[in-house]
Design an enzyme around this catalytic site. Structure first.
Site, PDB file in Angstrom:
ATOM      1  N   GLN A  31      -0.394  -0.697  -5.491  1.00 28.53           N
ATOM      2  CA  GLN A  31       0.088   0.252  -4.492  1.00 28.53           C
ATOM      3  C   GLN A  31       1.309  -0.302  -3.751  1.00 28.53           C
ATOM      4  O   GLN A  31       1.595  -1.491  -3.805  1.00 28.53           O
ATOM      5  CB  GLN A  31      -1.027   0.553  -3.488  1.00 28.53           C
ATOM      6  CG  GLN A  31      -1.594  -0.689  -2.815  1.00 28.53           C
ATOM      7  CD  GLN A  31      -3.041  -0.551  -2.416  1.00 28.53           C
ATOM      8  OE1 GLN A  31      -3.552   0.547  -2.242  1.00 28.53           O
ATOM      9  NE2 GLN A  31      -3.727  -1.672  -2.240  1.00 28.53           N
ATOM     10  N   HIS A  62     -12.924  -0.042  13.686  1.00 29.33           N
ATOM     11  CA  HIS A  62     -13.676  -1.250  13.371  1.00 29.33           C
ATOM     12  C   HIS A  62     -14.932  -1.388  14.228  1.00 29.33           C
ATOM     13  O   HIS A  62     -15.957  -1.878  13.744  1.00 29.33           O
ATOM     14  CB  HIS A  62     -12.765  -2.475  13.488  1.00 29.33           C
ATOM     15  CG  HIS A  62     -11.680  -2.480  12.463  1.00 29.33           C
ATOM     16  ND1 HIS A  62     -10.339  -2.577  12.784  1.00 29.33           N
ATOM     17  CD2 HIS A  62     -11.729  -2.352  11.106  1.00 29.33           C
ATOM     18  CE1 HIS A  62      -9.624  -2.534  11.674  1.00 29.33           C
ATOM     19  NE2 HIS A  62     -10.434  -2.383  10.652  1.00 29.33           N
ATOM     20  N   ASP A 137     -12.285  -5.750  -8.282  1.00 25.65           N
ATOM     21  CA  ASP A 137     -12.679  -4.356  -8.115  1.00 25.65           C
ATOM     22  C   ASP A 137     -14.090  -4.282  -7.538  1.00 25.65           C
ATOM     23  O   ASP A 137     -15.037  -4.803  -8.139  1.00 25.65           O
ATOM     24  CB  ASP A 137     -12.619  -3.668  -9.482  1.00 25.65           C
ATOM     25  CG  ASP A 137     -12.895  -2.183  -9.415  1.00 25.65           C
ATOM     26  OD1 ASP A 137     -13.344  -1.699  -8.360  1.00 25.65           O
ATOM     27  OD2 ASP A 137     -12.664  -1.493 -10.432  1.00 25.65           O
ATOM     28  N   ASP A 155     -15.262  -0.117   3.348  1.00 28.77           N
ATOM     29  CA  ASP A 155     -14.082   0.146   4.180  1.00 28.77           C
ATOM     30  C   ASP A 155     -12.921   0.412   3.232  1.00 28.77           C
ATOM     31  O   ASP A 155     -12.022  -0.404   3.070  1.00 28.77           O
ATOM     32  CB  ASP A 155     -13.831  -1.072   5.072  1.00 28.77           C
ATOM     33  CG  ASP A 155     -12.670  -0.882   6.025  1.00 28.77           C
ATOM     34  OD1 ASP A 155     -12.008   0.173   5.953  1.00 28.77           O
ATOM     35  OD2 ASP A 155     -12.405  -1.791   6.826  1.00 28.77           O
ATOM     36  N   THR A 157      -9.937   2.825   1.002  1.00 30.15           N
ATOM     37  CA  THR A 157      -8.871   3.809   1.183  1.00 30.15           C
ATOM     38  C   THR A 157      -9.430   5.185   0.820  1.00 30.15           C
ATOM     39  O   THR A 157     -10.623   5.347   0.600  1.00 30.15           O
ATOM     40  CB  THR A 157      -7.670   3.463   0.290  1.00 30.15           C
ATOM     41  OG1 THR A 157      -8.123   3.319  -1.060  1.00 30.15           O
ATOM     42  CG2 THR A 157      -7.020   2.164   0.732  1.00 30.15           C
TER      43      THR A 157
END
Length: 283
Positions: A31, A62, A137, A155, A157
């Site tokens: 990315q 958070h 991964d 957490d 994307t």
């Protein structure tokens, strides 16, 4: 000339922040990563043009992704964090002396390296001796784990690009297997407000419900995320966050900017339109 960061929340809605300077721009194997400095939100970073973290409002996200499960089960010792390359989730977890081990799995090492350099506010506890970093991964990581963790925090994307696999039925089933018999899974659950995000939220909720006996959703207001109305998923093999003795959390004396035990109870009270979405996920 003025410089503005602009994110498209839909094809008809945009969100902008005036930028003082761009601190970093680079591309990993996964990315594009950009870091900006602004007066209003401090330093913030984006992935593929989508907002991830700002210095000004990161505490909300958070606090809510960590302290809700930690107050629900104060005996959590072994934690798996998937994603969270900015380090903020790990930072909050390290505040608990009772936690013995934190495994963090982030697919993109460059995200961690960039956040260490430009966002020490969130990345400053990644060197805690209890923390082990795995650059791989998360979907593959949990396949080989069984009955190990008290808490898994996803957490991630959004449900496209590198994070897409973290919203599948297979992934949630493997998380169930990786948890101990009283384990908890918490995930960022997208926004219910805009249609594209709501679709992802409903799809994730349906798949989690198929795996876990306890499945709830809670909310927070995060100004820089699409619509500002953001959801989290809470799934468990045993604990219901609304029936737990959360007042014991106050005895820890942790100072937080957003989370408290009153908010813990209130954040599970959802607007009618969200309740209806969740009730109709099987349709």
């Amino acid at each position: 000339m003025e410089l503005w960061y602009t994110e498209e929340h839909t094809d008809k809605v945009r969100f902008s922040i005036k930028v003082d300077e761009q601190l970093y721009s680079g591309k990993s194997d996964f990315q594009r990563i950009d870091v900006f400095k602004s007066q209003e939100f401090g330093t913030f970073f984006t992935l593929d043009g989508l907002m991830m973290v700002t210095e000004k409002d990161e505490f909300i996200y958070h606090d809510m992704i960590v302290h809700v499960p930690m107050a629900t089960n104060p005996n959590i010792k072994n934690v798996l964090v998937i994603g969270a390359g900015d380090g903020g989730t790990v930072r909050e977890l390290t505040r608990y002396e009772t936690i013995e081990k934190i495994d963090m799995v982030e697919i993109d090492k460059l995200v961690v390296d960039v956040c260490r350099e430009y966002l020490p506010q969130t990345a400053n506890k990644l060197d805690d001796p209890r923390v082990s970093l795995f650059f791989e991964d998360g979907l593959k990581f949990v396949r080989s784990v069984e009955n190990k963790y008290d808490l898994i925090i996803v957490d991630s994307t959004d449900p496209f690009g590198p994070g897409e696999g973290l919203f599948t039925r297979e992934f949630y089933g493997n998380c169930f297997k990786a948890l101990k018999e009283d384990g908890i899974l918490v995930n960022q659950h997208e926004s219910p407000y805009y249609e594209e995000y709501a679709r992802g939220m409903k799809r994730a909720h349906k798949r989690i419900k198929e795996c876990f006996p306890v499945c709830r959703v809670y909310q927070a207001h995060i100004p820089t995320y699409p619509s500002g109305h953001w959801l989290f998923g809470f799934a468990s093999k045993k604990y219901d966050p609304l029936n737990a003795n959360i007042e014991k959390w106050n005895d820890l004396g942790l100072k937080t900017k957003y989370y408290n035990t009153d908010l813990h109870k209130g954040c599970f009270a959802l607007p009618n339109y969200v309740k209806e979405m969740l009730e109709n996920v099987d349709e």
